[in-house]
Design a protein around this motif. Structure first.
Motif, PDB file in Angstrom:
ATOM      1  N   ARG A  68       0.797  -1.228   0.000  1.00 36.72           N
ATOM      2  CA  ARG A  68       0.000   0.000   0.000  1.00 36.72           C
ATOM      3  C   ARG A  68       0.833   1.283   0.000  1.00 36.72           C
ATOM      4  N   PHE A  69       2.124   1.186  -0.243  1.00 37.10           N
ATOM      5  CA  PHE A  69       3.006   2.358  -0.269  1.00 37.10           C
ATOM      6  C   PHE A  69       3.018   3.097   1.068  1.00 37.10           C
ATOM      7  N   GLU A  70       2.719   2.382   2.175  1.00 39.89           N
ATOM      8  CA  GLU A  70       2.820   2.985   3.498  1.00 39.89           C
ATOM      9  C   GLU A  70       4.277   3.056   3.937  1.00 39.89           C
ATOM     10  N   SER A  71       5.104   2.261   3.311  1.00 44.64           N
ATOM     11  CA  SER A  71       6.548   2.303   3.501  1.00 44.64           C
ATOM     12  C   SER A  71       7.158   2.193   2.113  1.00 44.64           C
ATOM     13  N   THR A  72       8.475   2.192   2.042  1.00 46.71           N
ATOM     14  CA  THR A  72       9.100   2.003   0.734  1.00 46.71           C
ATOM     15  C   THR A  72       8.980   0.538   0.336  1.00 46.71           C
ATOM     16  N   PHE A  73       9.082   0.271  -0.930  1.00 41.44           N
ATOM     17  CA  PHE A  73       9.060  -1.110  -1.406  1.00 41.44           C
ATOM     18  C   PHE A  73      10.211  -1.884  -0.775  1.00 41.44           C
ATOM     19  N   GLY A  74      11.379  -1.228  -0.652  1.00 40.00           N
ATOM     20  CA  GLY A  74      12.549  -1.879  -0.067  1.00 40.00           C
ATOM     21  C   GLY A  74      12.317  -2.298   1.377  1.00 40.00           C
ATOM     22  N   ALA A  75      11.674  -1.429   2.155  1.00 42.14           N
ATOM     23  CA  ALA A  75      11.389  -1.769   3.559  1.00 42.14           C
ATOM     24  C   ALA A  75      10.384  -2.923   3.634  1.00 42.14           C
ATOM     25  N   TRP A  76       9.391  -2.899   2.765  1.00 42.12           N
ATOM     26  CA  TRP A  76       8.384  -3.970   2.717  1.00 42.12           C
ATOM     27  C   TRP A  76       9.039  -5.297   2.341  1.00 42.12           C
TER      28      TRP A  76
END
Length: 179
Positions: A68-76
């Motif tokens: 959901r783009f609540e964080s960066t893709f990298g963090a997810w």
């Protein structure tokens, strides 16, 4: 420039959601090395880390609709890699434990191996830490988050995360030495 990079990554994620293999390959290329390093820190065995990375990317691409783009893709993606790595370690420990139990039953007089004894002491020490200390130690040492990420997760500053980590480590060492 950072906004452009974020937009590019967001566009790649959106295209990957739509099944664009080229976008998926580009995302893979952007993140594979960093995620491999995360897995290696936890697993230490190259082949295991490589397997976990492949499984993590497959899962990430399969579950992109939940991102959901609540964080960066990298963090997810990093959370996926960490969780898969931890699960792999747990499974390996269970397998090794069952193999050891089948090989021989230890007599009551025999001592546990020093490594297992130390691990057990550390687990007992962790259980005795105050909750905040335990959370910082777990996030930093076990889950591999850095202090900036821990600060975001826990709603504290980076410097607070660092100081709490050092206090927690000192307290854990004290507890373990007393056991």
């Amino acid at each position: 420039m950072e906004a452009n990079v974020r937009f590019t990554h967001q566009a790649l994620v959106e295209q990957s959601r739509e099944g664009n293999r080229n976008a998926q390959y580009q995302l893979y290329g952007l993140y594979v090395d960093a995620m491999f390093n995360v897995a290696m820190r936890l697993l230490t065995i190259r082949e295991d880390a490589e397997d976990i990375i492949q499984e993590s990317f497959v899962e990430a691409f399969r579950k992109l609709d939940s991102f959901r783009f609540e964080s960066t893709f990298g963090a997810w993606l990093k959370r996926i890699v960490i969780n898969k790595s931890i699960n792999h370690l747990k499974a390996r420990r269970l397998l090794l434990s069952s193999m050891e139990n089948e090989e021989e039953i230890l007599d009551d007089e025999q001592e546990a191996e020093p490594d297992q004894f130390e691990i057990d002491k550390i687990k007992m020490g962790l259980a005795q830490l105050p909750e905040g200390y335990r959370q910082i130690i777990t996030l930093y040492l076990i889950e591999g988050y850095n202090h900036v990420e821990i600060g975001e997760i826990m709603g504290i500053t980076t410097s607070t995360s660092k100081s709490q980590y050092h206090r927690a480590k000192k307290k854990l060492i004290q507890i373990v030495n007393e056991l």
